[in-house]
Structures are given as C-alpha cells and as structure tokens.
Design a protein around this motif. Structure first.
Motif, short mmCIF file in Angstrom:
data_model
loop_
_atom_site.label_atom_id
_atom_site.label_comp_id
_atom_site.label_asym_id
_atom_site.label_seq_id
_atom_site.Cartn_x
_atom_site.Cartn_y
_atom_site.Cartn_z
N ILE A 1 -0.29 5.57 -1.28
CA ILE A 1 -0.64 5.05 0.04
C ILE A 1 -0.32 3.57 0.06
CG2 ILE A 1 -2.51 4.55 1.66
CD1 ILE A 1 -3.97 6.99 0.70
N GLU A 2 0.47 3.14 1.03
CA GLU A 2 0.83 1.73 1.08
C GLU A 2 1.31 1.39 2.49
OE1 GLU A 2 0.70 -1.72 0.40
OE2 GLU A 2 0.37 -0.63 -1.48
N HIS A 3 1.02 0.16 2.93
CA HIS A 3 1.45 -0.29 4.25
C HIS A 3 2.75 -1.09 4.20
CE1 HIS A 3 -1.88 1.06 6.75
NE2 HIS A 3 -2.71 0.68 5.79
N ASP A 4 3.15 -1.52 3.02
CA ASP A 4 4.39 -2.27 2.87
C ASP A 4 5.55 -1.29 2.96
OD1 ASP A 4 6.66 -3.63 1.89
OD2 ASP A 4 5.44 -4.93 0.63
N LEU A 5 6.19 -1.23 4.12
CA LEU A 5 7.22 -0.23 4.36
C LEU A 5 8.42 -0.41 3.44
CD1 LEU A 5 7.80 2.24 6.11
CD2 LEU A 5 8.94 0.74 7.74
N GLN A 6 8.79 -1.65 3.17
CA GLN A 6 9.92 -1.89 2.26
C GLN A 6 9.60 -1.36 0.87
OE1 GLN A 6 11.16 -5.98 2.06
NE2 GLN A 6 12.70 -5.61 0.47
N PHE A 7 8.38 -1.57 0.42
CA PHE A 7 7.95 -1.07 -0.88
C PHE A 7 7.98 0.45 -0.90
CE2 PHE A 7 4.25 -0.01 -3.73
CZ PHE A 7 4.88 -0.36 -4.92
N ILE A 8 7.44 1.06 0.15
CA ILE A 8 7.41 2.53 0.26
C ILE A 8 8.83 3.11 0.25
CG2 ILE A 8 7.06 4.35 1.99
CD1 ILE A 8 4.57 4.01 0.52
N MET A 9 9.71 2.52 1.03
CA MET A 9 11.08 3.02 1.12
C MET A 9 11.81 2.92 -0.21
SD MET A 9 11.77 4.20 4.17
CE MET A 9 13.54 4.08 4.39
N ILE B 1 1.78 7.68 4.39
CA ILE B 1 1.72 6.49 5.24
C ILE B 1 1.19 6.86 6.63
CG2 ILE B 1 3.65 5.46 3.98
CD1 ILE B 1 5.42 6.00 6.43
N GLY B 2 0.92 5.81 7.39
CA GLY B 2 0.41 5.97 8.75
C GLY B 2 -0.36 4.74 9.16
N PRO C 1 -3.08 12.25 -16.23
CA PRO C 1 -3.15 13.07 -15.01
C PRO C 1 -1.90 13.90 -14.76
CG PRO C 1 -2.62 10.81 -14.44
CD PRO C 1 -2.90 10.82 -15.92
N LYS C 2 -2.11 14.97 -14.01
CA LYS C 2 -1.00 15.72 -13.44
C LYS C 2 -0.64 15.16 -12.07
CE LYS C 2 -2.18 20.10 -15.73
NZ LYS C 2 -2.55 21.53 -15.52
N VAL C 3 -1.66 14.63 -11.38
CA VAL C 3 -1.47 13.97 -10.08
C VAL C 3 -2.16 12.62 -10.14
CG1 VAL C 3 -1.87 14.06 -7.60
CG2 VAL C 3 -1.41 16.16 -8.86
N LEU C 4 -1.44 11.56 -9.85
CA LEU C 4 -1.99 10.21 -9.83
C LEU C 4 -1.88 9.68 -8.41
CD1 LEU C 4 -3.07 7.64 -11.19
CD2 LEU C 4 -0.70 7.05 -11.77
N MET C 5 -3.02 9.41 -7.78
CA MET C 5 -3.04 8.95 -6.39
C MET C 5 -3.44 7.48 -6.35
SD MET C 5 -4.73 12.31 -4.57
CE MET C 5 -6.22 12.25 -5.58
N LEU C 6 -2.59 6.66 -5.76
CA LEU C 6 -2.78 5.22 -5.73
C LEU C 6 -3.02 4.78 -4.28
CD1 LEU C 6 0.16 4.24 -8.12
CD2 LEU C 6 -2.22 4.73 -8.73
N ASP C 7 -4.21 4.27 -4.02
CA ASP C 7 -4.59 3.89 -2.66
C ASP C 7 -4.38 2.40 -2.46
OD1 ASP C 7 -5.60 3.79 -0.11
OD2 ASP C 7 -7.50 4.78 -0.58
N GLU C 8 -3.25 2.06 -1.84
CA GLU C 8 -2.85 0.68 -1.55
C GLU C 8 -2.85 -0.20 -2.80
OE1 GLU C 8 -4.36 -1.16 1.96
OE2 GLU C 8 -4.69 0.74 2.99
N PRO C 9 -2.10 0.18 -3.83
CA PRO C 9 -2.11 -0.59 -5.08
C PRO C 9 -1.51 -1.99 -4.94
CG PRO C 9 -0.34 1.02 -5.12
CD PRO C 9 -1.17 1.32 -3.90
N ALA C 10 -0.68 -2.22 -3.91
CA ALA C 10 -0.06 -3.53 -3.74
C ALA C 10 -0.88 -4.45 -2.85
CB ALA C 10 1.34 -3.38 -3.17
N ALA C 11 -2.01 -3.96 -2.33
CA ALA C 11 -2.84 -4.78 -1.44
C ALA C 11 -3.30 -6.05 -2.15
CB ALA C 11 -4.06 -3.99 -0.97
N GLY C 12 -3.09 -7.19 -1.52
CA GLY C 12 -3.52 -8.46 -2.09
C GLY C 12 -2.58 -9.05 -3.11
N MET C 13 -1.48 -8.36 -3.42
CA MET C 13 -0.53 -8.87 -4.40
C MET C 13 0.51 -9.76 -3.72
SD MET C 13 0.32 -5.75 -7.03
CE MET C 13 -0.93 -5.12 -8.17
#
Length: 224
Positions: free
Chosen positions: A178-186, A20-21, A140-152
């Motif tokens: 990666i996500e900007h929704d802090l509640q979702f991240i927490m 995050i950031g 995958p061994k590593v799955l990177m999700l770049d703002e998957p909740a954007a627009g939802m």
C-alpha cells in the motif's frame, strides 16, 4: 456503506502487488481483514488454497501472513535485536531453514550497527526498516506493507525500492504494497489493484490500470 465490498485479488510468490486508491478507499481495512485484525462478514481469504478467514490473527501469522502498520508498532522497550527475535520465535512451522536470511536482511536494511539500541532512539526511516525486517523474520508467505515509504525522504524511498526488490528475489513470498507515491508504486509493482469507496475499481498491469478512466478520476483526480 461497507468498508470493503466484494473486493478480490490474487498475489503470486515473488510478486510485488500494489494496493492503491484515494484516502478512505478501504486499503488498510483490506489488510486488516487479511491479517485477522478485523473479521470478515462474508467471502473467503485463502493462503495456498487453505481458507484462513476464520482463524485468529496469531494463527494466520504462524501460517505465513505478516504485515507492517501505517503507525509503527514496535516494542519500544526492547532492543532492535529483541524486536526481531520476538518474530523469529513465532515464525511459521515448516518454514524453509535459511539461517542467513535475517542476518542478510539486517545488513541490507542498515540495522547492523543499531541492534543493541531501542527503536525510539532511531531515526524514523530506520524504524520503518526495522518493522519490515521484523515481519520478514516470520518467514512469511505473504508480506503486507502498509505505506512503508510514509515519512521517508527521497533517498530513503529509493533505498526502500532497492531493498524490496532484493527481498522479493531473496525470499519466496508475495508482497502486497500500500503506497500513495505513484512513481514508487509504478517502479516497484508488477500488478496493481485499485480500490475506491470500499469497492474494486480496477486490477491488472500498472501501465494498463493507470490509463483506466475510472482510476484517473478517482485516484489521479483528473478525467480525459
């Protein structure tokens, strides 16, 4: 100023790790460096102890580095089924045989009824879910999700949280979120890494990181 400067973090199997950031912090650039879309000028990127920073993106994908994008990158002229199959063809060598994984994911992410449709006929949230299932098809061994909740909407975001929890338990990979929704991240993440202006600001447990004054000033926008 460097886009990413001496940022280091480790993600373990079955861990959901939040990155995050504030806007412009370098989060997507970090994902691009790990996945091979951008080249590093210094430092190391390791997967299971193996250095991969000099490998092209397609080789990293075959070794087990998968990602989604901020801006959807689906094959619009292919059906939903074919989008997933394209990734399955490229899945990493020596991946654990699990023939039910993708069928289970298709059902879990609500794609079973649209497999013969093209992505541009789907609602936005469903296209987001398709991109995640397609990435999962690489085993995958590593799955990177770049703002998957954007627009939802909130209901879709709640479903995404439940699906990521299922995915973490169903497939032994590390998830970088990666996500900007802090509640979702927490709610979703066991650990957080915070970036600001290309640098590492803090890393650790969510409840500790979000009490960090530097994080509060840079990300949450208020100081004590």
């Amino acid at each position: 100023m460097k886009a990413v400067n001496e940022v280091s973090f480790t993600v373990e199997d079955h861990e959901i790790h939040g990155l995050i950031g504030p806007n412009g912090a370098g989060k997507t650039t970090m994902i691009n460096l790990i996945s091979g879309l951008l080249s590093v000028s210094a430092g190391e990127i390791k997967l299971d102890g193996q250095q991969i920073q000099n490998l092209p993106a397609e080789k990293r994908a075959r070794l087990g580095v998968a990602r989604t994008f901020q801006n959807l990158r689906l094959f619009k002229n292919l059906t939903v089924r074919r989008n997933i199959e394209v990734a399955e063809i490229q899945k990493r060598k020596n991946a654990t045989t699990d023939p039910d994984l993708i069928n289970d994911a298709i059902d879990r992410f609500g794609l079973g009824d649209v497999l013969q449709q093209t992505p541009d006929s789907l609602p936005y949230g469903q296209m987001r879910r398709l991109e995640i299932v397609r990435a999962l098809a690489l085993r995958p061994k590593v799955l990177m999700l770049d703002e998957p909740a954007a627009g939802m909407n909130p209901e879709e975001t709640n479903e995404l949280f439940e699906n990521l929890t299922w995915l973490r338990n169903r497939h032994p990979c590390a998830i970088v979120l990666i996500e900007h929704d802090l509640q979702f991240i927490m709610s979703a993440c066991e650990k957080l890494t915070v970036m600001n202006m290309g640098c590492l600001l803090a890393s650790g447990l969510p409840q500790d990181v979000t009490k960090n004054n530097e994080v509060i000033n840079a990300y949450l926008g208020q100081g004590n």
